[in-house]
Design an enzyme around this catalytic site. Sequence first.
Site, PDB file in Angstrom:
ATOM      1  N   GLU A  33      -9.586 -34.071  -9.658  1.00 31.20           N
ATOM      2  CA  GLU A  33      -9.214 -33.631 -10.960  1.00 31.20           C
ATOM      3  C   GLU A  33     -10.209 -34.614 -11.857  1.00 31.20           C
ATOM      4  OE1 GLU A  33      -7.911 -34.071 -14.637  1.00 31.20           O
ATOM      5  OE2 GLU A  33      -6.571 -35.101 -13.434  1.00 31.20           O
ATOM      6  N   CYS A  37      -6.868 -37.403 -19.457  1.00 33.54           N
ATOM      7  CA  CYS A  37      -7.784 -36.190 -19.473  1.00 33.54           C
ATOM      8  C   CYS A  37      -7.362 -34.963 -20.044  1.00 33.54           C
ATOM      9  CB  CYS A  37      -7.901 -35.934 -18.028  1.00 33.54           C
ATOM     10  SG  CYS A  37      -7.451 -36.933 -16.897  1.00 33.54           S
TER      11      CYS A  37
END
Length: 503
Positions: A246, A280
């Site tokens: 990720e 993120c």
Amino acid sequence: MAEYEHYIDGEWVAGDGEDFESVNPATGETLGTFPRGTEAEVERAVAAATEAFEEWRGLSYIDRAEYLWEIYHELRERHQELGEIVTKECGKEISEGKADVTEAWHMVEWAAGNARHPHGDIVPSEIAAKDAYMRRKPRGVVGCITPWNFPVAIPFWHMAVTLVEGNTVVWKPAEQTPWCGQVIAEMFDDTGIPDGVFNLVQGYGEAGAALVDSDVDTVLFTGSAEVGHSVNQQVAEVPDKNVSCEMGGKNAIVITEEADLDVAVHAAVMSSFKTTGQRCVSSERLIVHTDVYDEFKERFVDLAERVAVGDPLDPETFMGPVADESQVEKFHRYNDLAQTEGGTVLVDRAELDEGEIPDGHEDGHWVGPFVYEIDYDPELRCLKEEVFGPHVALVEYDGDVDRAIEIHNDVPYGLAGAIVSEDYRQINRYRDRGEVGLAYGNLPCIGAEVQLPFGGVKKSGVGAPAAREVIEAVTTRTAWTLNNAKDIVMAQGLSADITTQQD
Ligand code: UN1
């Protein structure tokens, strides 16, 4: 000052290489000294995890989960203390430091609870006498590489499910947050988990690279796109090695002409400035319809001028410092780029005034909000590259929601995003066409709960290294069929007759 070690094969092990220090990003104070892991130390940890695998996979899911339940209780009991450790080591304000710990115990609860849930599928067979199943086997040793911005939660996204599924683990935490790594390793040690099942190697990129290169069966990585893509490529070259990554995003919020602006301003401030823009999922682009642009701009700018930057341990603080000096430099570099590319600055608190820095925090890595407006142009780098800081572009659009979605999707990434609108048609259009793994309506684009798949599309990820999705990365499937009859009857009309040669 405390000196810490690796944790390999159930023992605390001094490092052979250099040491490094963990530093409080708000004060510059040194928090501890840690060994900088070498290739040999990583290999030793992988060998211990390989050795421990047979015994560990032989336990029941429920027995394996018992070790995680102990950690679940400890995380809850030490909530305040651990929240403060997170805040001291990575700089995010204390409600976020504590939320990191909460997110960790939620994931441990999910993983350990899942041990008692059905695993696999019963699949019908064409032949009544056959039972068919999809069963799973653990892959073996899983290498986990985790970031500094969620230094307690993300390690448990990776490790909790992985261990319950019967794999053993070698973990390298981010070099900015080794103390959080140490505390988690102490927790595993206290549970009495069999030696070699959980291993911690502290260190920098070279230890991470050695882990990716080693004999691990799966690599789980959460972190920057730059590193993630090279991890991905390295693993792709090895047959039967698996990876789930990720990586960041260049996330956006779409604010349409039908938006409730109270919701829009609230969602935008949360998405752009929580964690000092270092999630993120943080939003660095606000795509706003021309009919509401001026009012939204005025209200957003007013709040951005006033968000409280300061001591992250003070509950009145909204934004703490960034993690380290490289984050400060990157932020300033992109603020300059936005101006070179034609942006008009609306809020420039990038360098805090002396009076804004709390006493005793002069050595911290301080920045404040930076907001600019810019005409959309598909060539602009400042609208495409992730900054990972409180750097926000306002982009005005005209036309229908499809135009906003086009701008929204015009980035190499696709992790998180949101739409603010009172018109369900616009919301559903965004839901269906927004190129992101995590999408929100009338909400900030941060704050996903642990039971959701956490991963993106395009450059943002491969797989989703959390909860149910991690199971795919750390297990292999077996399609298992058992005959309950004496006769062999084949599916698909395939004859089971054996003809023999006549002499
Ligand atoms: C990250 O941004 O690096 O959805 C992780 C969220 C958190 C996890 C963020 N649950 O904001």
